[in-house]
Design a protein around this motif. Structure first.
Motif, PDB file in Angstrom:
ATOM      1  N   ASP A  52       0.833  -1.193   0.000  1.00  0.00           N
ATOM      2  CA  ASP A  52       0.000   0.000   0.000  1.00  0.00           C
ATOM      3  C   ASP A  52       0.873   1.251   0.000  1.00  0.00           C
ATOM      4  O   ASP A  52       2.032   1.226   0.437  1.00  0.00           O
ATOM      5  CB  ASP A  52      -0.914   0.021   1.233  1.00  0.00           C
ATOM      6  N   GLN A  53       0.295   2.339  -0.468  1.00  0.00           N
ATOM      7  CA  GLN A  53       1.019   3.606  -0.486  1.00  0.00           C
ATOM      8  C   GLN A  53       1.054   4.197   0.925  1.00  0.00           C
ATOM      9  O   GLN A  53       0.057   4.140   1.649  1.00  0.00           O
ATOM     10  CB  GLN A  53       0.350   4.597  -1.445  1.00  0.00           C
ATOM     11  N   HIS A  54       2.208   4.744   1.308  1.00  0.00           N
ATOM     12  CA  HIS A  54       2.360   5.315   2.645  1.00  0.00           C
ATOM     13  C   HIS A  54       3.004   6.695   2.557  1.00  0.00           C
ATOM     14  O   HIS A  54       3.694   7.020   1.579  1.00  0.00           O
ATOM     15  CB  HIS A  54       3.224   4.409   3.531  1.00  0.00           C
ATOM     16  N   ASP A  55       2.784   7.461   3.607  1.00  0.00           N
ATOM     17  CA  ASP A  55       3.382   8.786   3.697  1.00  0.00           C
ATOM     18  C   ASP A  55       4.884   8.645   3.918  1.00  0.00           C
ATOM     19  O   ASP A  55       5.335   7.864   4.764  1.00  0.00           O
ATOM     20  CB  ASP A  55       2.737   9.553   4.860  1.00  0.00           C
ATOM     21  N   SER A  56       5.681   9.399   3.160  1.00  0.00           N
ATOM     22  CA  SER A  56       7.140   9.284   3.252  1.00  0.00           C
ATOM     23  C   SER A  56       7.654   9.715   4.617  1.00  0.00           C
ATOM     24  O   SER A  56       8.626   9.151   5.137  1.00  0.00           O
ATOM     25  CB  SER A  56       7.808  10.118   2.152  1.00  0.00           C
TER      26      SER A  56
END
Length: 211
Positions: A52-56
């Motif tokens: 899943d996409q996550h905050d850097s």
């Protein structure tokens, strides 16, 4: 009570995170496949399991925290009560005292590079109280909001209302208005950005119709 942390608690400093080709005569290969690193990170921060996409920032914060715990030279952390600046006490000396106590609990290369100390001043909002509390707190990172632009770009099609022959040729243009602006602001920006001769507008003509 004292608390302790074991060395390499999270296993992020074990080395060998899938450098393809390994070390040869020309050094490490430039190709990197950090599967082991990602798998180890996911074991201790389950939000990073999967793809899943996550905050850097969330990822960087987790990695820094884990690396700090893995490399922390302090294994027996003493307990200190949090103190406030006393009346008449020198602020600089109090800041040094707080930082020295922090170093007795946290000491790693991550600490040396990334950690700092914030001065927090809280004032009682009750009228007539005037109580003020000043403390110093360590931090690893400071999230800051990036100020957004106060304007937005609007793309519109301009047609002169009531032009001879059933209307003039539509003209597409982009204008900038305030972020809280409305239709009237768009019309004003169009009139400023499009010469009256090109738009077919005179001082007494109708304003342009925008879409």
């Amino acid at each position: 009570p004292a608390s302790s942390s074991s060395s390499s608690a999270y296993g992020l400093c074990g080395g060998g995170y899938g450098y393809s080709g390994g070390y040869g005569g020309g050094g490490y290969s430039s190709g990197v496949a950090p599967r082991d690193f990602k798998r180890t990170l996911g074991l201790h921060a389950r939000q990073f399991l999967g793809y899943d996409q996550h905050d850097s920032h969330e990822l960087a914060a987790a990695v820094l925290d884990f690396l700090h715990e893995d490399t922390n030279e302090i294994t027996d952390k003493p307990y200190f009560e949090k103190k406030e600046l006393e009346d008449g006490q020198d602020v600089s000396e109090f800041a040094k005292e707080c930082w020295s106590k922090h170093e007795l609990r946290e000491l790693s290369f991550v600490y040396r590079v990334f950690q700092g100390q914030l001065k927090n001043v809280m004032t009682c909002p009750v009228a007539g109280c005037d109580r003020k509390s000043t403390t110093f707190d360590p931090f690893m990172y400071l999230p800051l909001e990036i100020p957004g632009s106060g304007t937005v770009t609007v793309e519109c099609t301009v047609v002169r209302a009531g032009a001879p022959g059933g209307g003039s040729r539509p003209v597409k243009m982009k204008v900038r208005i305030g972020r809280e602006g409305g239709r009237r602001d768009v019309v004003d920006a169009v009139k400023e950005g499009l010469p009256a001769a090109d738009a077919g507008l005179g001082e007494e003509d109708s304003p342009p119709r925008t879409q």
